[in-house]
Design a protein around this motif. Structure first.
Motif, PDB file in Angstrom:
ATOM      1  N   THR A  73       0.824  -1.203   0.000  1.00  0.00           N
ATOM      2  CA  THR A  73       0.000   0.000   0.000  1.00  0.00           C
ATOM      3  C   THR A  73       0.862   1.259   0.000  1.00  0.00           C
ATOM      4  N   GLU A  74       1.894   1.269   0.842  1.00  0.00           N
ATOM      5  CA  GLU A  74       2.776   2.437   0.935  1.00  0.00           C
ATOM      6  C   GLU A  74       3.549   2.650  -0.370  1.00  0.00           C
ATOM      7  N   MET A  75       3.990   1.562  -0.999  1.00  0.00           N
ATOM      8  CA  MET A  75       4.706   1.675  -2.277  1.00  0.00           C
ATOM      9  C   MET A  75       3.781   2.247  -3.354  1.00  0.00           C
ATOM     10  N   HIS A  76       2.530   1.811  -3.327  1.00  0.00           N
ATOM     11  CA  HIS A  76       1.547   2.314  -4.295  1.00  0.00           C
ATOM     12  C   HIS A  76       1.347   3.824  -4.116  1.00  0.00           C
ATOM     13  N   GLU A  77       1.230   4.249  -2.858  1.00  0.00           N
ATOM     14  CA  GLU A  77       1.075   5.679  -2.572  1.00  0.00           C
ATOM     15  C   GLU A  77       2.302   6.463  -3.022  1.00  0.00           C
ATOM     16  N   THR A  95      10.244   9.887  -2.201  1.00  0.00           N
ATOM     17  CA  THR A  95      10.578   9.428  -3.546  1.00  0.00           C
ATOM     18  C   THR A  95      11.471   8.197  -3.527  1.00  0.00           C
ATOM     19  N   ASN A  96      12.005   7.848  -2.360  1.00  0.00           N
ATOM     20  CA  ASN A  96      12.922   6.722  -2.235  1.00  0.00           C
ATOM     21  C   ASN A  96      12.131   5.455  -1.878  1.00  0.00           C
ATOM     22  N   PRO A  97      12.226   4.379  -2.688  1.00  0.00           N
ATOM     23  CA  PRO A  97      11.496   3.140  -2.392  1.00  0.00           C
ATOM     24  C   PRO A  97      11.864   2.531  -1.043  1.00  0.00           C
ATOM     25  N   LEU A 120       2.517   9.793  -0.910  1.00  0.00           N
ATOM     26  CA  LEU A 120       3.147   9.404   0.352  1.00  0.00           C
ATOM     27  C   LEU A 120       4.005  10.540   0.888  1.00  0.00           C
ATOM     28  N   LYS A 121       3.711  10.933   2.119  1.00  0.00           N
ATOM     29  CA  LYS A 121       4.455  12.014   2.772  1.00  0.00           C
ATOM     30  C   LYS A 121       5.175  11.448   3.986  1.00  0.00           C
ATOM     31  N   SER A 122       6.299  12.070   4.347  1.00  0.00           N
ATOM     32  CA  SER A 122       7.063  11.569   5.483  1.00  0.00           C
ATOM     33  C   SER A 122       6.824  12.429   6.714  1.00  0.00           C
ATOM     34  N   GLY A 123       6.876  11.775   7.854  1.00  0.00           N
ATOM     35  CA  GLY A 123       6.852  12.361   9.185  1.00  0.00           C
ATOM     36  C   GLY A 123       6.371  13.774   9.389  1.00  0.00           C
ATOM     37  N   ARG A 124       7.096  14.505  10.204  1.00  0.00           N
ATOM     38  CA  ARG A 124       6.708  15.857  10.602  1.00  0.00           C
ATOM     39  C   ARG A 124       6.804  16.858   9.458  1.00  0.00           C
ATOM     40  N   SER A 125       7.835  16.726   8.651  1.00  0.00           N
ATOM     41  CA  SER A 125       8.065  17.721   7.612  1.00  0.00           C
ATOM     42  C   SER A 125       7.004  17.655   6.519  1.00  0.00           C
ATOM     43  N   GLY A 126       6.457  16.488   6.271  1.00  0.00           N
ATOM     44  CA  GLY A 126       5.432  16.338   5.245  1.00  0.00           C
ATOM     45  C   GLY A 126       5.976  16.352   3.833  1.00  0.00           C
ATOM     46  N   LYS A 127       7.301  16.125   3.691  1.00  0.00           N
ATOM     47  CA  LYS A 127       7.903  16.086   2.367  1.00  0.00           C
ATOM     48  C   LYS A 127       7.457  14.837   1.624  1.00  0.00           C
TER      49      LYS A 127
END
Length: 79
Positions: free
Chosen positions: A33-37, A53-55, A43-50
């Protein structure tokens, strides 16, 4: 004449193997699911919300989410 030991075949069965699977199927589904997003750009990361792009990072996020849900996943080696 052949000896009795040579003519007799072994009838012992090998012991049943214990499952050595590290990750549950639920963990695999979460990673999928996360790979699909990630591929869709959602798919956004943690606090920064960036945007992720890295699998490898997407896999790590998927495993982390699976741990939170209680799926069978080995503990994080970084902690």
């Amino acid at each position: 004449m052949a000896t009795k030991k040579a003519a007799k075949k072994s009838t012992k069965k090998a012991p049943a193997k214990k499952s050595t699977r590290k990750y549950s199927s639920a963990a695999g589904k979460q990673v999928k699911t996360e790979m699909h997003e990630m591929r869709e750009g959602k798919l956004k990361s943690g606090r920064s919300g960036k945007k992720v792009t890295n699998p490898k990072q997407a896999i790590a996020i998927g495993l982390s989410e699976a741990r939170k849900k209680g799926a069978k996943v080995p503990p994080n080696p970084n902690k």
